[in-house]
Design a protein around this motif. Structure first.
Motif, mmCIF file in Angstrom:
data_model
loop_
_atom_site.group_PDB
_atom_site.id
_atom_site.type_symbol
_atom_site.label_atom_id
_atom_site.label_comp_id
_atom_site.label_asym_id
_atom_site.label_seq_id
_atom_site.Cartn_x
_atom_site.Cartn_y
_atom_site.Cartn_z
ATOM 1 N N ASP A 1 21.011 87.786 29.978
ATOM 2 C CA ASP A 1 20.654 87.427 28.601
ATOM 3 C C ASP A 1 21.857 87.353 27.670
ATOM 4 O OD1 ASP A 1 17.972 87.222 29.258
ATOM 5 O OD2 ASP A 1 17.595 89.342 28.838
ATOM 6 N N SER A 2 22.838 88.233 27.868
ATOM 7 C CA SER A 2 23.981 88.286 26.952
ATOM 8 C C SER A 2 24.776 86.988 26.915
ATOM 9 C CB SER A 2 24.897 89.452 27.314
ATOM 10 O OG SER A 2 25.414 89.276 28.620
ATOM 11 N N VAL A 3 24.733 86.206 27.977
ATOM 12 C CA VAL A 3 25.455 84.925 28.010
ATOM 13 C C VAL A 3 24.519 83.749 28.274
ATOM 14 C CG1 VAL A 3 27.728 85.851 28.601
ATOM 15 C CG2 VAL A 3 26.097 85.306 30.427
ATOM 16 N N GLU A 4 23.206 83.999 28.197
ATOM 17 C CA GLU A 4 22.196 82.967 28.407
ATOM 18 C C GLU A 4 22.432 82.197 29.697
ATOM 19 O OE1 GLU A 4 21.716 80.565 24.900
ATOM 20 O OE2 GLU A 4 21.653 82.310 23.599
ATOM 21 N N LEU A 5 22.559 82.946 30.795
ATOM 22 C CA LEU A 5 22.847 82.372 32.104
ATOM 23 C C LEU A 5 21.878 82.932 33.125
ATOM 24 C CD1 LEU A 5 24.975 80.631 33.709
ATOM 25 C CD2 LEU A 5 26.136 82.785 34.181
ATOM 26 N N LYS A 6 21.449 82.088 34.028
ATOM 27 C CA LYS A 6 20.627 82.498 35.170
ATOM 28 C C LYS A 6 21.492 82.293 36.403
ATOM 29 C CE LYS A 6 16.664 80.988 32.556
ATOM 30 N NZ LYS A 6 15.744 79.906 32.295
ATOM 31 N N VAL A 7 21.413 83.216 37.361
ATOM 32 C CA VAL A 7 22.348 83.184 38.485
ATOM 33 C C VAL A 7 21.718 83.776 39.740
ATOM 34 C CG1 VAL A 7 23.400 85.397 37.864
ATOM 35 C CG2 VAL A 7 24.732 83.726 39.151
ATOM 36 N N ALA A 8 22.166 83.303 40.893
ATOM 37 C CA ALA A 8 21.812 83.852 42.196
ATOM 38 C C ALA A 8 22.956 83.493 43.156
ATOM 39 C CB ALA A 8 20.497 83.277 42.702
ATOM 40 N N PHE A 9 23.121 84.279 44.212
ATOM 41 C CA PHE A 9 24.160 84.019 45.213
ATOM 42 C C PHE A 9 23.556 84.065 46.611
ATOM 43 C CE2 PHE A 9 26.721 85.428 41.664
ATOM 44 C CZ PHE A 9 27.928 84.759 41.799
ATOM 45 N N LEU A 10 24.036 83.168 47.476
ATOM 46 C CA LEU A 10 23.653 83.161 48.883
ATOM 47 C C LEU A 10 24.858 82.739 49.713
ATOM 48 C CD1 LEU A 10 22.372 79.891 50.017
ATOM 49 C CD2 LEU A 10 21.847 80.335 47.637
ATOM 50 N N THR A 11 24.742 82.861 51.013
ATOM 51 C CA THR A 11 25.821 82.479 51.919
ATOM 52 C C THR A 11 25.293 81.443 52.903
ATOM 53 O OG1 THR A 11 26.799 84.684 51.729
ATOM 54 C CG2 THR A 11 27.516 83.343 53.590
ATOM 55 N N ASP A 12 26.025 80.344 53.075
ATOM 56 C CA ASP A 12 25.583 79.313 54.015
ATOM 57 C C ASP A 12 25.817 79.780 55.458
ATOM 58 O OD1 ASP A 12 28.136 78.578 55.037
ATOM 59 O OD2 ASP A 12 28.295 76.784 53.818
ATOM 60 N N PRO A 13 25.301 79.074 56.456
ATOM 61 C CA PRO A 13 25.440 79.509 57.844
ATOM 62 C C PRO A 13 26.878 79.615 58.347
ATOM 63 C CG PRO A 13 23.687 77.885 57.654
ATOM 64 C CD PRO A 13 24.385 77.935 56.322
ATOM 65 N N SER A 14 27.832 78.955 57.695
ATOM 66 C CA SER A 14 29.228 79.033 58.134
ATOM 67 C C SER A 14 29.998 80.144 57.426
ATOM 68 C CB SER A 14 29.945 77.694 57.903
ATOM 69 O OG SER A 14 30.193 77.475 56.530
ATOM 70 N N GLY A 15 29.363 80.812 56.456
ATOM 71 C CA GLY A 15 30.020 81.896 55.742
ATOM 72 C C GLY A 15 30.532 81.541 54.362
ATOM 73 N N VAL A 16 30.221 80.347 53.865
ATOM 74 C CA VAL A 16 30.638 79.957 52.515
ATOM 75 C C VAL A 16 29.682 80.616 51.519
ATOM 76 C CG1 VAL A 16 30.911 78.053 50.881
ATOM 77 C CG2 VAL A 16 31.689 77.792 53.249
ATOM 78 N N TYR A 17 30.253 81.383 50.603
ATOM 79 C CA TYR A 17 29.504 82.077 49.561
ATOM 80 C C TYR A 17 29.189 81.074 48.460
ATOM 81 C CZ TYR A 17 28.456 86.315 46.752
ATOM 82 O OH TYR A 17 27.876 87.316 46.019
ATOM 83 N N ILE A 18 27.933 81.010 48.030
ATOM 84 C CA ILE A 18 27.487 79.989 47.082
ATOM 85 C C ILE A 18 26.878 80.647 45.850
ATOM 86 C CG2 ILE A 18 25.932 78.033 46.718
ATOM 87 C CD1 ILE A 18 25.946 77.645 49.788
#
Length: 139
Positions: free
Chosen positions: A113-130
């Motif tokens: 809320d403090s920066v009005e941002l929505k966020v999530a993180f996942l990792t693809d099958p090769s290991g790239v963090y997204i």
């Protein structure tokens, strides 16, 4: 990290990103994963048949070899290139869709809320963090 620089006299800005490479022995499966997860189409770029486009960037998939051997890939998190990111409209619904596909999140959907941002993180099958965001394009 390998950085490829090319001159383009027709470019209307001093510097711009055009494409990124994903090098892994399982590049066709990784391309399929990205096209399925992000609902993208496969579009050849020049002689490279295994590419897709996201807004503002081409993603090219292939295998990198050194000598006669395929180079191993490593996860990106905590390295020189920690992660890539995508701005997504209606991120909460998109995350629910990915969860229904069986995709696990490293950081589940949250609102900052403090920066009005929505966020999530996942990792693809090769290991790239997204990083997935909604609202970052307002900055």
């Amino acid at each position: 990290v390998l950085v490829e620089l090319q001159e383009d006299p027709a470019l209307h800005v001093p510097i711009a990103g055009y494409h990124i490479h994903f090098f892994t022995p399982d590049y066709e499966e990784l391309l399929d994963w990205y096209t399925k997860v992000f609902d993208l189409g496969i579009r050849p770029r020049g002689r490279i048949q295994t590419t897709t486009d996201v807004p503002g960037m081409n993603m090219s998939f292939g295998v990198r070899t050194r000598g006669n051997a395929e180079e191993a890939t490593v996860a990106t998190r905590g390295r020189a290139l920690d992660h890539i990111g995508f701005e997504v409209d209606n991120l909460e619904a998109f995350c629910q869709k990915l969860e229904a596909m069986g995709i696990e999140f490293d950081v589940t959907y949250r609102e900052v809320d403090s920066v009005e941002l929505k966020v999530a993180f996942l990792t693809d099958p090769s290991g790239v963090y997204i990083e997935l965001t909604e609202g970052y394009d307002e900055y």
